[in-house]
Design an enzyme around this catalytic site. Sequence first.
Site, PDB file in Angstrom:
ATOM      1  CG  ASN A  92      -1.486   1.324   1.565  1.00 17.81           C
ATOM      2  OD1 ASN A  92      -2.468   1.768   0.961  1.00 17.81           O
ATOM      3  ND2 ASN A  92      -0.868   2.025   2.524  1.00 17.81           N
ATOM      4  CE1 TYR A 157       0.073   7.913  -6.525  1.00 16.97           C
ATOM      5  CE2 TYR A 157      -1.732   8.219  -8.075  1.00 16.97           C
ATOM      6  CZ  TYR A 157      -1.267   7.800  -6.837  1.00 16.97           C
ATOM      7  OH  TYR A 157      -2.153   7.265  -5.930  1.00 16.97           O
TER       8      TYR A 157
HETATM    9  P1  NDP Z   1      -1.171   8.666   2.835  1.00 12.13           P
HETATM   10  O1  NDP Z   1      -0.231   9.714   2.354  1.00 12.13           O
HETATM   11  O2  NDP Z   1      -2.314   9.032   3.709  1.00 12.13           O
HETATM   12  O3  NDP Z   1      -0.341   7.493   3.568  1.00 12.13           O
HETATM   13  C1  NDP Z   1       0.789   6.947   2.919  1.00 12.13           C
HETATM   14  C2  NDP Z   1       1.339   5.802   3.724  1.00 12.13           C
HETATM   15  O4  NDP Z   1       2.470   5.261   3.015  1.00 12.13           O
HETATM   16  C3  NDP Z   1       1.850   6.233   5.083  1.00 12.13           C
HETATM   17  O5  NDP Z   1       1.621   5.181   6.005  1.00 12.13           O
HETATM   18  C4  NDP Z   1       3.342   6.417   4.840  1.00 12.13           C
HETATM   19  O6  NDP Z   1       4.160   6.250   6.001  1.00 12.13           O
HETATM   20  C5  NDP Z   1       3.610   5.290   3.872  1.00 12.13           C
HETATM   21  N1  NDP Z   1       4.829   5.515   3.099  1.00 12.13           N
HETATM   22  C6  NDP Z   1       5.110   6.516   2.238  1.00 12.13           C
HETATM   23  N2  NDP Z   1       6.344   6.364   1.736  1.00 12.13           N
HETATM   24  C7  NDP Z   1       6.855   5.242   2.304  1.00 12.13           C
HETATM   25  C8  NDP Z   1       8.084   4.556   2.209  1.00 12.13           C
HETATM   26  N3  NDP Z   1       9.075   4.978   1.417  1.00 12.13           N
HETATM   27  N4  NDP Z   1       8.259   3.431   2.937  1.00 12.13           N
HETATM   28  C9  NDP Z   1       7.280   2.972   3.761  1.00 12.13           C
HETATM   29  N5  NDP Z   1       6.094   3.572   3.881  1.00 12.13           N
HETATM   30  C10 NDP Z   1       5.886   4.694   3.171  1.00 12.13           C
HETATM   31  O7  NDP Z   1      -1.691   7.961   1.493  1.00 12.13           O
HETATM   32  P2  NDP Z   1      -3.070   7.204   1.175  1.00 12.13           P
HETATM   33  O8  NDP Z   1      -3.505   6.432   2.338  1.00 12.13           O
HETATM   34  O9  NDP Z   1      -3.976   8.154   0.539  1.00 12.13           O
HETATM   35  O10 NDP Z   1      -2.569   6.210   0.020  1.00 12.13           O
HETATM   36  C11 NDP Z   1      -2.259   4.850   0.245  1.00 12.13           C
HETATM   37  C12 NDP Z   1      -2.085   4.163  -1.092  1.00 12.13           C
HETATM   38  O11 NDP Z   1      -3.291   4.291  -1.854  1.00 12.13           O
HETATM   39  C13 NDP Z   1      -0.972   4.780  -1.949  1.00 12.13           C
HETATM   40  O12 NDP Z   1      -0.313   3.751  -2.663  1.00 12.13           O
HETATM   41  C14 NDP Z   1      -1.747   5.671  -2.899  1.00 12.13           C
HETATM   42  O13 NDP Z   1      -1.044   5.892  -4.084  1.00 12.13           O
HETATM   43  C15 NDP Z   1      -2.994   4.854  -3.113  1.00 12.13           C
HETATM   44  N6  NDP Z   1      -4.128   5.636  -3.603  1.00 12.13           N
HETATM   45  C16 NDP Z   1      -4.660   6.659  -2.842  1.00 12.13           C
HETATM   46  C17 NDP Z   1      -5.737   7.372  -3.345  1.00 12.13           C
HETATM   47  C18 NDP Z   1      -6.392   8.461  -2.560  1.00 12.13           C
HETATM   48  O14 NDP Z   1      -7.286   9.100  -3.117  1.00 12.13           O
HETATM   49  N7  NDP Z   1      -6.013   8.727  -1.329  1.00 12.13           N
HETATM   50  C19 NDP Z   1      -6.299   7.078  -4.659  1.00 12.13           C
HETATM   51  C20 NDP Z   1      -5.658   6.012  -5.350  1.00 12.13           C
HETATM   52  C21 NDP Z   1      -4.624   5.322  -4.832  1.00 12.13           C
HETATM   53  P3  NDP Z   1       4.490   7.518   6.970  1.00 12.13           P
HETATM   54  O15 NDP Z   1       3.221   7.752   7.741  1.00 12.13           O
HETATM   55  O16 NDP Z   1       5.598   7.035   7.832  1.00 12.13           O
HETATM   56  O17 NDP Z   1       4.849   8.652   6.068  1.00 12.13           O
END
Ligand code: NDP
Length: 249
Positions: A92, A157
């Site tokens: 994720n 992206y």
């Molecule tokens: P958030 O920004 O709310 O959360 C992102 C999460 O990913 C956090 O837990 C963050 O950890 C973690 N993360 C980021 N970079 C790294 C890394 N290098 N290593 C480990 N963990 C990492 O994002 P969303 O919840 O919105 O998105 C989650 C997924 O869903 C993503 O893949 C996104 O592309 C996808 N998505 C989201 C959409 C949306 O509308 N929100 C739509 C379509 C897809 P930390 O808290 O430590 O930074």
Amino acid sequence: MSISLEGKTSLVTGGSRGIGKAIALMLADLGADVVITYARSEDAANEVKAQIEEKGRKAKAVQADAVNYERAEEVIADIVDQWGKIDIIVNNAGITKDNLILRMTEEQWDAVITTNLKSIFNYSKAAAKPMMRNRGGAIINISSVVGISGNAGQSNYAASKAGIIGFTKSYAKEFASRNIRANVVAPGYILTDMTGELDEKVLESIKAETPLGRAGEAEEVAKAVAFLASDLSSYITGEVIRVDGGMAM
Ligand code: NDP
């Protein structure tokens, strides 16, 4: 009929916030023990760990940059050492660094491709041998509708998210004979920190393009992941399920 993940062990990358957090809590609600990884948000990750434990499940929160392959191997090896097996991986973790192509820097391109796409290779590859030994497993990779439709200003992206679909279908073909299923969930516009940065005009136009006429909740993505993680989807592999209110239809 109900979904049960009783006795399953699972890993959710990026489980400290947003969609990953909702997935981790839902897997725990359904009976799974859960490891979450995070990059920076230690306090938030520990809070999710505590919430999982309150549900009576085992939990761990581990700092692990999803870009690092060796760290992925370590995280999965620790789960197998301590909990005996790994049944479910939810890839994720993801970021955005939006820009028009003419303005996009190499750093913006590389950061998004490695965080969003290489991370999927890392954890899916590291889990393959333990899952083969365990005679099965489920991998769920979080893509995006942008990986299907493209989006101006998000070429890095969109490329990473389209790459996830191609990778997952290849993985599904390579490991189907080992009873390892791999599927994609492609969310549309979901309310999280990631979309919280979008400006009001963009949000209104996204809603207008969504037949169900509203933003999605992280829990609505988690429900699709739970289905794909469970035996209810035992004959489904290499599939892409959009959770987007009809946006990319
Ligand atoms: P958030 O920004 O709310 O959360 C992102 C999460 O990913 C956090 O837990 C963050 O950890 C973690 N993360 C980021 N970079 C790294 C890394 N290098 N290593 C480990 N963990 C990492 O994002 P969303 O919840 O919105 O998105 C989650 C997924 O869903 C993503 O893949 C996104 O592309 C996808 N998505 C989201 C959409 C949306 O509308 N929100 C739509 C379509 C897809 P930390 O808290 O430590 O930074």
